[in-house]
Scaffold this motif. Structure first.
Motif, PDB file in Angstrom:
ATOM      1  N   ILE A  62      87.803 104.275  40.563  1.00 17.37           N
ATOM      2  CA  ILE A  62      89.067 105.008  40.525  1.00 17.37           C
ATOM      3  C   ILE A  62      89.767 104.845  41.866  1.00 17.37           C
ATOM      4  O   ILE A  62      89.132 104.940  42.919  1.00 17.37           O
ATOM      5  CB  ILE A  62      88.841 106.510  40.258  1.00 17.37           C
ATOM      6  N   VAL A  63      91.071 104.615  41.801  1.00 17.65           N
ATOM      7  CA  VAL A  63      91.925 104.632  42.983  1.00 17.65           C
ATOM      8  C   VAL A  63      92.958 105.735  42.750  1.00 17.65           C
ATOM      9  O   VAL A  63      93.527 105.826  41.651  1.00 17.65           O
ATOM     10  CB  VAL A  63      92.632 103.274  43.190  1.00 17.65           C
ATOM     11  N   VAL A  64      93.187 106.565  43.748  1.00 15.59           N
ATOM     12  CA  VAL A  64      94.205 107.615  43.646  1.00 15.59           C
ATOM     13  C   VAL A  64      95.515 106.964  43.193  1.00 15.59           C
ATOM     14  O   VAL A  64      95.938 105.936  43.741  1.00 15.59           O
ATOM     15  CB  VAL A  64      94.372 108.330  45.013  1.00 15.59           C
ATOM     16  N   ASN A  65      96.127 107.547  42.162  1.00 15.31           N
ATOM     17  CA  ASN A  65      97.323 106.950  41.544  1.00 15.31           C
ATOM     18  C   ASN A  65      98.380 106.528  42.552  1.00 15.31           C
ATOM     19  O   ASN A  65      98.934 105.433  42.460  1.00 15.31           O
ATOM     20  CB  ASN A  65      97.936 107.915  40.530  1.00 15.31           C
ATOM     21  N   ALA A  66      98.706 107.379  43.502  1.00 15.09           N
ATOM     22  CA  ALA A  66      99.774 107.088  44.463  1.00 15.09           C
ATOM     23  C   ALA A  66      99.422 105.938  45.407  1.00 15.09           C
ATOM     24  O   ALA A  66     100.300 105.412  46.093  1.00 15.09           O
ATOM     25  CB  ALA A  66     100.094 108.343  45.278  1.00 15.09           C
ATOM     26  N   LEU A  67      98.150 105.533  45.423  1.00 13.51           N
ATOM     27  CA  LEU A  67      97.709 104.493  46.359  1.00 13.51           C
ATOM     28  C   LEU A  67      97.364 103.175  45.673  1.00 13.51           C
ATOM     29  O   LEU A  67      96.856 102.253  46.312  1.00 13.51           O
ATOM     30  CB  LEU A  67      96.496 104.995  47.151  1.00 13.51           C
ATOM     31  N   ARG A  68      97.665 103.061  44.398  1.00 15.45           N
ATOM     32  CA  ARG A  68      97.332 101.841  43.662  1.00 15.45           C
ATOM     33  C   ARG A  68      98.201 100.680  44.102  1.00 15.45           C
ATOM     34  O   ARG A  68      99.268 100.855  44.662  1.00 15.45           O
ATOM     35  CB  ARG A  68      97.480 102.075  42.157  1.00 15.45           C
ATOM     36  N   ARG A  69      97.676  99.473  43.839  1.00 15.04           N
ATOM     37  CA  ARG A  69      98.371  98.201  44.134  1.00 15.04           C
ATOM     38  C   ARG A  69      98.490  97.955  45.634  1.00 15.04           C
ATOM     39  O   ARG A  69      99.430  97.332  46.107  1.00 15.04           O
ATOM     40  CB  ARG A  69      99.748  98.137  43.474  1.00 15.04           C
ATOM     41  N   ARG A  70      97.517  98.456  46.397  1.00 12.68           N
ATOM     42  CA  ARG A  70      97.512  98.265  47.857  1.00 12.68           C
ATOM     43  C   ARG A  70      96.210  97.642  48.339  1.00 12.68           C
ATOM     44  O   ARG A  70      95.923  97.671  49.540  1.00 12.68           O
ATOM     45  CB  ARG A  70      97.713  99.601  48.563  1.00 12.68           C
ATOM     46  N   GLY A  71      95.381  97.139  47.424  1.00 11.82           N
ATOM     47  CA  GLY A  71      94.124  96.520  47.804  1.00 11.82           C
ATOM     48  C   GLY A  71      92.953  97.480  47.920  1.00 11.82           C
ATOM     49  O   GLY A  71      91.837  97.061  48.249  1.00 11.82           O
ATOM     50  N   ILE A  72      93.192  98.754  47.625  1.00 12.83           N
ATOM     51  CA  ILE A  72      92.117  99.741  47.757  1.00 12.83           C
ATOM     52  C   ILE A  72      91.048  99.538  46.688  1.00 12.83           C
ATOM     53  O   ILE A  72      89.851  99.638  46.967  1.00 12.83           O
ATOM     54  CB  ILE A  72      92.696 101.165  47.726  1.00 12.83           C
ATOM     55  N   GLY A  73      91.455  99.234  45.471  1.00 13.21           N
ATOM     56  CA  GLY A  73      90.486  98.992  44.402  1.00 13.21           C
ATOM     57  C   GLY A  73      89.552  97.857  44.750  1.00 13.21           C
ATOM     58  O   GLY A  73      88.332  97.946  44.556  1.00 13.21           O
ATOM     59  N   LEU A  74      90.115  96.780  45.292  1.00 15.44           N
ATOM     60  CA  LEU A  74      89.293  95.638  45.702  1.00 15.44           C
ATOM     61  C   LEU A  74      88.343  96.041  46.828  1.00 15.44           C
ATOM     62  O   LEU A  74      87.161  95.667  46.821  1.00 15.44           O
ATOM     63  CB  LEU A  74      90.185  94.470  46.135  1.00 15.44           C
ATOM     64  N   ALA A  75      88.821  96.826  47.768  1.00 14.38           N
ATOM     65  CA  ALA A  75      87.961  97.291  48.865  1.00 14.38           C
ATOM     66  C   ALA A  75      86.827  98.176  48.337  1.00 14.38           C
ATOM     67  O   ALA A  75      85.682  98.066  48.801  1.00 14.38           O
ATOM     68  CB  ALA A  75      88.796  98.050  49.898  1.00 14.38           C
ATOM     69  N   ILE A  76      87.137  99.024  47.363  1.00 15.44           N
ATOM     70  CA  ILE A  76      86.102  99.881  46.776  1.00 15.44           C
ATOM     71  C   ILE A  76      85.063  99.022  46.064  1.00 15.44           C
ATOM     72  O   ILE A  76      83.853  99.239  46.203  1.00 15.44           O
ATOM     73  CB  ILE A  76      86.719 100.927  45.823  1.00 15.44           C
ATOM     74  N   LEU A  77      85.507  98.026  45.323  1.00 16.01           N
ATOM     75  CA  LEU A  77      84.566  97.126  44.649  1.00 16.01           C
ATOM     76  C   LEU A  77      83.689  96.380  45.647  1.00 16.01           C
ATOM     77  O   LEU A  77      82.480  96.235  45.447  1.00 16.01           O
ATOM     78  CB  LEU A  77      85.314  96.131  43.760  1.00 16.01           C
ATOM     79  N   ARG A  78      84.288  95.907  46.724  1.00 17.62           N
ATOM     80  CA  ARG A  78      83.516  95.193  47.756  1.00 17.62           C
ATOM     81  C   ARG A  78      82.472  96.121  48.385  1.00 17.62           C
ATOM     82  O   ARG A  78      81.338  95.708  48.638  1.00 17.62           O
ATOM     83  CB  ARG A  78      84.442  94.628  48.832  1.00 17.62           C
ATOM     84  N   ALA A  79      82.848  97.360  48.640  1.00 20.25           N
ATOM     85  CA  ALA A  79      81.884  98.326  49.186  1.00 20.25           C
ATOM     86  C   ALA A  79      80.758  98.564  48.180  1.00 20.25           C
ATOM     87  O   ALA A  79      79.580  98.650  48.557  1.00 20.25           O
ATOM     88  CB  ALA A  79      82.586  99.634  49.542  1.00 20.25           C
ATOM     89  N   GLY A  80      81.101  98.664  46.903  1.00 18.74           N
ATOM     90  CA  GLY A  80      80.097  98.821  45.855  1.00 18.74           C
ATOM     91  C   GLY A  80      79.155  97.637  45.795  1.00 18.74           C
ATOM     92  O   GLY A  80      77.938  97.796  45.622  1.00 18.74           O
ATOM     93  N   GLU A  81      79.700  96.432  45.971  1.00 25.43           N
ATOM     94  CA  GLU A  81      78.857  95.231  46.009  1.00 25.43           C
ATOM     95  C   GLU A  81      77.879  95.307  47.173  1.00 25.43           C
ATOM     96  O   GLU A  81      76.706  94.944  47.036  1.00 25.43           O
ATOM     97  CB  GLU A  81      79.724  93.975  46.155  1.00 25.43           C
ATOM     98  N   GLY A  82      78.356  95.786  48.301  1.00 23.43           N
ATOM     99  CA  GLY A  82      77.483  95.934  49.467  1.00 23.43           C
ATOM    100  C   GLY A  82      76.356  96.913  49.195  1.00 23.43           C
ATOM    101  O   GLY A  82      75.195  96.649  49.542  1.00 23.43           O
ATOM    102  N   MET A  83      76.676  98.036  48.555  1.00 21.39           N
ATOM    103  CA  MET A  83      75.653  99.019  48.211  1.00 21.39           C
ATOM    104  C   MET A  83      74.654  98.412  47.221  1.00 21.39           C
ATOM    105  O   MET A  83      73.444  98.627  47.331  1.00 21.39           O
ATOM    106  CB  MET A  83      76.279 100.283  47.625  1.00 21.39           C
ATOM    107  N   ALA A  84      75.153  97.647  46.260  1.00 19.97           N
ATOM    108  CA  ALA A  84      74.277  97.009  45.270  1.00 19.97           C
ATOM    109  C   ALA A  84      73.305  96.036  45.946  1.00 19.97           C
ATOM    110  O   ALA A  84      72.125  95.994  45.609  1.00 19.97           O
ATOM    111  CB  ALA A  84      75.116  96.287  44.217  1.00 19.97           C
ATOM    112  N   ARG A  85      73.804  95.294  46.900  1.00 19.47           N
ATOM    113  CA  ARG A  85      72.928  94.371  47.635  1.00 19.47           C
ATOM    114  C   ARG A  85      71.846  95.136  48.398  1.00 19.47           C
ATOM    115  O   ARG A  85      70.683  94.719  48.422  1.00 19.47           O
ATOM    116  CB  ARG A  85      73.747  93.518  48.592  1.00 19.47           C
ATOM    117  N   LEU A  86      72.217  96.250  49.008  1.00 17.79           N
ATOM    118  CA  LEU A  86      71.232  97.069  49.718  1.00 17.79           C
ATOM    119  C   LEU A  86      70.167  97.620  48.767  1.00 17.79           C
ATOM    120  O   LEU A  86      69.026  97.861  49.179  1.00 17.79           O
ATOM    121  CB  LEU A  86      71.916  98.219  50.459  1.00 17.79           C
TER     122      LEU A  86
END
Length: 155
Positions: free
Chosen positions: A86-110
């Motif tokens: 989930i990305v806060v509605n007012a903050l969508r289309r700013r690359g935050i979703g991609l950053a959240i996914l990348r952070a999730g990938e990092g956690m998955a690797r750990l």
């Protein structure tokens, strides 16, 4: 994610999931809320304390910008599943979703995971584009036709 944040998340998630089930023609609107509640009760019986499930809030500085729900799906095959982003509605289309996914990938690797899977409703084009941009590809496609639709004449 705190228990308080989880309560807020769960209320919204159940409503969103119910709408998605109707859109995907899994059930009708009269059953959607009950289906959603049952699904979340099964997946997260102990809330944020459910074994193998990890719910993280995402922050930019001190501002909450979204969240991700990542689960260890198959430890033998080292596969995880992203249940929600989930990305806060007012903050969508700013690359935050991609950053959240990348952070999730990092956690998955750990966690020792080697593969991540997720599900997205077919008509959620924004999410599908985000997931493709993050490197996800389609593994299967489920198609639906209502049999109540008129039979098409073939020539």
């Amino acid at each position: 994610m705190s228990d308080e944040d989880f309560g807020e998340y769960l209320r919204d998630a159940i409503d969103r999931y119910a709408l998605a089930q109707v859109a995907a023609k899994v059930c009708g609107p009269e059953d959607a809320k009950a289906v959603a509640v049952k699904t979340y009760e099964k997946l997260l019986p102990n809330g944020v304390g459910t074994h193998g499930h990890h719910l993280y809030n995402a922050f930019n500085a001190m501002e909450k910008v979204g969240m991700i729900w990542l689960a260890e799906q198959d430890r033998v095959r080292k596969t995880g599943f992203i249940y929600d982003v989930i990305v806060v509605n007012a903050l969508r289309r700013r690359g935050i979703g991609l950053a959240i996914l990348r952070a999730g990938e990092g956690m998955a690797r750990l966690m020792g995971l080697e593969t991540l899977r997720l599900h997205v409703v077919g008509d959620n084009f924004a999410a599908r584009g985000l997931y493709r941009k993050a490197g996800f590809g389609e593994a299967s496609v489920v198609m639906v036709k209502e049999l109540s639709d008129p039979i098409e004449q073939r020539t």
